[in-house]
Design a protein around this motif. Structure first.
Motif, short mmCIF file in Angstrom:
data_model
loop_
_atom_site.label_atom_id
_atom_site.label_comp_id
_atom_site.label_asym_id
_atom_site.label_seq_id
_atom_site.Cartn_x
_atom_site.Cartn_y
_atom_site.Cartn_z
N PRO A 8 0.82 -1.22 0.00
CA PRO A 8 0.00 0.00 0.00
C PRO A 8 0.85 1.27 0.00
N GLN A 9 1.97 1.25 0.71
CA GLN A 9 2.83 2.43 0.78
C GLN A 9 3.42 2.76 -0.60
N ASN A 10 3.82 1.73 -1.35
CA ASN A 10 4.35 1.97 -2.69
C ASN A 10 3.29 2.49 -3.64
N ILE A 11 2.09 1.93 -3.54
CA ILE A 11 0.97 2.41 -4.36
C ILE A 11 0.73 3.89 -4.08
N LYS A 12 0.59 4.22 -2.79
CA LYS A 12 0.27 5.59 -2.40
C LYS A 12 1.39 6.57 -2.72
N SER A 66 -24.59 11.56 0.28
CA SER A 66 -25.91 11.09 -0.11
C SER A 66 -26.09 9.60 0.21
N CYS A 67 -25.17 8.75 -0.27
CA CYS A 67 -25.33 7.30 -0.06
C CYS A 67 -24.52 6.78 1.13
N GLY A 68 -23.59 7.58 1.65
CA GLY A 68 -22.82 7.19 2.82
C GLY A 68 -21.56 6.40 2.55
N THR A 69 -21.24 6.10 1.30
CA THR A 69 -20.03 5.37 0.99
C THR A 69 -18.82 6.23 1.30
N LYS A 70 -17.82 5.63 1.94
CA LYS A 70 -16.61 6.39 2.26
C LYS A 70 -15.43 5.43 2.36
N GLY A 71 -14.24 5.99 2.24
CA GLY A 71 -13.01 5.22 2.35
C GLY A 71 -11.85 6.16 2.59
N ARG A 72 -10.71 5.58 2.96
CA ARG A 72 -9.60 6.43 3.38
C ARG A 72 -8.51 6.63 2.34
N ASP A 73 -8.58 5.88 1.20
CA ASP A 73 -7.52 6.04 0.21
C ASP A 73 -7.97 5.48 -1.15
N LYS A 80 -14.13 -0.76 -3.27
CA LYS A 80 -15.57 -0.54 -3.18
C LYS A 80 -16.22 -0.43 -4.56
N ARG A 81 -15.59 0.32 -5.44
CA ARG A 81 -16.19 0.52 -6.76
C ARG A 81 -16.23 -0.76 -7.58
N ASP A 82 -15.15 -1.56 -7.51
CA ASP A 82 -15.05 -2.74 -8.35
C ASP A 82 -15.36 -4.05 -7.63
N GLY A 83 -15.69 -3.98 -6.33
CA GLY A 83 -16.00 -5.17 -5.56
C GLY A 83 -14.82 -6.12 -5.41
N LEU A 84 -13.64 -5.56 -5.17
CA LEU A 84 -12.42 -6.36 -5.08
C LEU A 84 -11.94 -6.50 -3.65
N SER A 85 -11.15 -7.53 -3.41
CA SER A 85 -10.47 -7.66 -2.13
C SER A 85 -9.32 -6.64 -2.09
N PHE A 86 -8.74 -6.47 -0.93
CA PHE A 86 -7.61 -5.55 -0.79
C PHE A 86 -6.48 -5.96 -1.74
N THR A 87 -6.13 -7.24 -1.73
CA THR A 87 -5.03 -7.73 -2.57
C THR A 87 -5.33 -7.54 -4.05
N GLU A 88 -6.56 -7.81 -4.46
CA GLU A 88 -6.96 -7.62 -5.86
C GLU A 88 -6.89 -6.15 -6.26
N ALA A 89 -7.30 -5.25 -5.35
CA ALA A 89 -7.25 -3.82 -5.65
C ALA A 89 -5.81 -3.34 -5.80
N VAL A 90 -4.92 -3.81 -4.94
CA VAL A 90 -3.50 -3.45 -5.05
C VAL A 90 -2.94 -3.95 -6.38
N GLN A 91 -3.27 -5.17 -6.75
CA GLN A 91 -2.81 -5.75 -8.02
C GLN A 91 -3.34 -4.93 -9.20
N LYS A 92 -4.61 -4.58 -9.16
CA LYS A 92 -5.21 -3.80 -10.26
C LYS A 92 -4.53 -2.44 -10.41
N LEU A 93 -4.32 -1.75 -9.30
CA LEU A 93 -3.65 -0.44 -9.36
C LEU A 93 -2.22 -0.58 -9.88
N THR A 94 -1.53 -1.61 -9.42
CA THR A 94 -0.16 -1.85 -9.88
C THR A 94 -0.13 -2.05 -11.38
#
Length: 99
Positions: A8-12, A66-73, A80-94
């Motif tokens: 996560p640190q490298n992504i950010k 309006s809908c209450g969806t929130k996140g920190r990064d 949340k948008r793509d319905g992925l796990s944390f690991t899958e989201a990191v892989q997708k961003l990478t």
């Protein structure tokens, strides 16, 4: 050549929240400085009017009043948008950001 470690640190540190949200939110208003700004139409519900979805250009945090969806990064945004796990989201961003 050293390979990129997917953390996560490298992504950010390699993906600016400003650049990320410009690419992901076509209705986001042009940012004026850092901090919270209008993110345009909320991608998490059937939003018809901009104004309730806000993004933080320093941290990547987001919230829809309006809908209450929130996140920190940006990783949470992709999860949340793509319905992925944390690991899958990191892989997708990478992969998508060429890291």
């Amino acid at each position: 050549m050293k390979s990129f470690v997917r953390t996560p640190q490298n992504i950010k540190s390699n993906i600016s929240p400003v650049d990320f949200f410009r690419a992901e939110l076509s209705t986001m208003q042009s940012p004026r400085g850092n901090g919270w700004c209008n993110g345009g139409i909320c991608p998490f519900h059937s939003d018809k009017r901009a104004g309730s979805f806000r993004v933080n250009l320093e941290t990547g945090a987001f919230i829809c009043y309006s809908c209450g969806t929130k996140g920190r990064d940006i990783i949470a945004f992709i999860q949340k948008r793509d319905g992925l796990s944390f690991t899958e989201a990191v892989q997708k961003l990478t992969n998508e950001w060429g890291l």
